[in-house]
Structures are given as C-alpha cells and as structure tokens.
Design a protein around this motif. Sequence first.
Motif, short mmCIF file in Angstrom:
data_model
loop_
_atom_site.label_atom_id
_atom_site.label_comp_id
_atom_site.label_asym_id
_atom_site.label_seq_id
_atom_site.Cartn_x
_atom_site.Cartn_y
_atom_site.Cartn_z
N ILE A 125 0.82 -1.21 0.00
CA ILE A 125 0.00 0.00 0.00
C ILE A 125 0.86 1.26 0.00
O ILE A 125 0.55 2.24 -0.69
CB ILE A 125 -0.98 -0.01 1.20
N ALA A 129 1.31 3.94 -3.11
CA ALA A 129 0.91 5.31 -2.85
C ALA A 129 2.01 6.32 -3.19
O ALA A 129 1.73 7.37 -3.76
CB ALA A 129 0.50 5.46 -1.38
N LEU A 401 -2.62 4.21 4.15
CA LEU A 401 -2.70 5.05 2.96
C LEU A 401 -2.46 6.53 3.26
O LEU A 401 -1.72 7.20 2.53
CB LEU A 401 -4.04 4.83 2.27
#
Length: 433
Positions: A125, A129, A401
């Motif tokens: 993740i 990102a 995130l």
Amino acid sequence: MTTLLFLVVAAIFLVLAVGLVRMQPRVVYWIVSLYAVTAWEYPNFGTIGTFGGTTITLGDGLAVSLIAAGLLDARAVVRRFRPVGVIAVAALVAVLALSLVQGIATFGLGVAVNEARGFLYVLGILFWAVTRPWPEAEIVYAEKFFVIVQGIGLCVVGVYHVARYGLGGTADFVLVSGELSQTGRPLVSGQALLLTICAVLALRVWQRDARTRWVWLFGLFMVFVIVSQQRTVWLTALAVAFLLFVRGPRALRQTLVLLFGTLLIGGILVSAAQSSSSGIVAEFAGSASNTGTYSARLTSWIGLIVQSVGEGVMTVLFGAPFGHGYGRFEGVGRWVVFAPHNWYVTVYLREGLVGLGAMLIIFLPRFFTGLRANRDVFVTGVLVCFLVYGWTYSWQWWTCLPLALAFLDRDFPEAISTRTRVDGRSLRLPVHG
C-alpha cells in the motif's frame, strides 16, 4: 492441468487488477475502507481458498497488484526520496525479500507467507501510494474521502457495537460468531487509530475551506476515540494534540482550546447529572489504569530480543526467516506464539538491525523536518500517529494510505500549492504551519 489453469486465471486477474489500481486509484480507497469498517466483525476478511497448502486471500491479490503497479512507476520514488532514503528503501526491500526466501526454503511456503503478510501488505500500500502522481485535486478528494467515508463510517460502527454488545472495557470480550471472540470495546485498536488520523485530516480540510463542519467532525471523532478505550490510541491522540498546540497555527490552537473545553465541561455535567454514569466513569478509569497488558508485552519484547541475540550475529543484523515464529514466555508459565504487538520489535525480529535502521532512516527525517517552521503540521501529525502507535501495536495495512502524504514532496510536504481547483471551483489553500 488444474494447476496450470489456476495460474493462467490468476495471471489474467493480476493484469486486470494492476491496470485497475493504476487507472482507477479510487478503487483502492474503497477497498481499504471496507477492510477498516469490518475489522471488528471480520478480522480475516477476504479468504478465497487454498493453493499448494497456502491460504489465498483478497489481500494477497491486492498487495501483489499494488506492488506490481508501483514497480511500473518506480521512478517516482527517486523524485520523492533523497538518495539516502532511496538506499534505505532498497535495503529494507532487499532484507525483506531475503527473509521471505529463507523462510520459504526453511519452513515452507504456507508458514512463511502467512507470517510475512503483515509486512507485504504494508509495503504494497505504501509503495503504490508513493509512486502515484497525486495531482492536487486528488489529494483534496482523498482527504475528504477518508474523513467522510472512513471517519463517519467508523463512528457508525462504534454506535452499532455499543447498541448491540454494550460498552465493554479492556478486560471484556464478546462472542461474535462461531469461535470468533472479539474485544468488548466498540472499536479495535486499528480502527481507533484510523479515526484519530481522520480527525487530523478533518482539521487539515478545515484549514483549507474554513467550514465549521470539519471541526465538529474532528470533535466527533475524538469522542469516539475516547469511547474506544484503546489506551495506545489515547496516547497517540495526546501526542498529536501536543504537536498541534505547539506547532499549529494560532487559529487552530484557539479552536482546539474551545473545543476541548466544551468536551470537558460536557463530560463533567453528564457525569454529575446521571447516576448511571458512575459505572461508565469507573470503566474508563479502569481502562486507563490497567497496566497488566503492557507489562506482559514488555516481558515478551525483552524475551524475543534476547532470543534473537542468542541466535547469532547474522540474525541480529538481518533477522530470522519468516516462519520462525514468535514463541516465548509472557510472564511465569504463559507460553504465547502471536506477534509481539510492537512494530519496531517485529521489524527487528524479521529484518534485523539493518531493516529496522533502514525504516527509521526513512521515517525519522520526515518527522524532524516536519517540526520546522512553515511545514504542514497536519501531515506531521499523521506521521506521529504511526510512530507512537507502533510502540505497542503493529501497523495495519488498511490504515497506512494517509501515511503517503508525508512523502509527496522532497521538500516535505509542500504537496499542495496555494491554489487548486476542486469540482470546478478555485480554492485558496494557505500554507500550514
């Protein structure tokens, strides 16, 4: 033949998933939100089946897709990290891969992968990102999405749990379904952490458009953080509050003083007016003063580190292979095998001093730089959430995130200019700090 067919189908779905998370990144927002709001009822959500003795989950597919998509845009890492940071990222990934390969060779695919999932998901993740382009309008959308969908969603979940199971404390458990026993507290620790992060982002949005509804959402989220009775998250929230009071803009400090004063007075009046509140006050006091869990964890951390040192220099430097396990005595006669509830200790055990040092090289400079004048105090607050929370819990990937905000610009974190356009309107965006 069946194995070949499975691999072909898996490859097709992987290609489609990689394309989806690259071209429609907002799908990832919804997926992590689904995991966040269901973490209490379904902590192992998304199991698909088994292959070769290994359980396959939706999280596996998402992590692999995110890593693959990140590799296609890996040049962005060089732009967003200083050379030392790039080297640290490479070292962290290399030690992680080495530990996984050794674990598969020593303990088998299923055992090694199962233990490595917590690392791979977080890596996936975050890597995805920080390699995304993140135009200004998308940052604004993402912040509001997290606040509204995840923040309000978790408040609804908390209300539902209190209505159905009651307001439990740190020592209470309820039977959810079958053999699943869950904490009696309305939110698990990761959900409470995410709610704290959403509260910080709500203030960041408020600084942008000055609408009071974002401040009220911040207050609402803080109420649920308190009600969650997650002591680590209480300390996390206090650390963020201290940062905002010390480094935040004057208007923010005045608003926070007024809001916290209102909450304090309201709490005192409710406690004084309702006789039934005495039990609730006692419950919260017990949650705050109960240190038995922390003492047991501290014993575990020391024991695991001593075991690691006893296994030799290579284990100290590079960690034990995945699948090695976390068996240790937690107090007298209590043998436990679950992960140690400390992100730093966990990273050290599987990636050694090299991996732990690389992780600190990546995150700590961002923190100290964020304390300087004219830096975004809210992004620094998000980073503080993870740094404090990691002392007594591992990072859950579905909370990570927003952490990417800290790496959207090498100058940390002037990721949003003074003007942008959202939904066709021009907005003035002040420089924070």
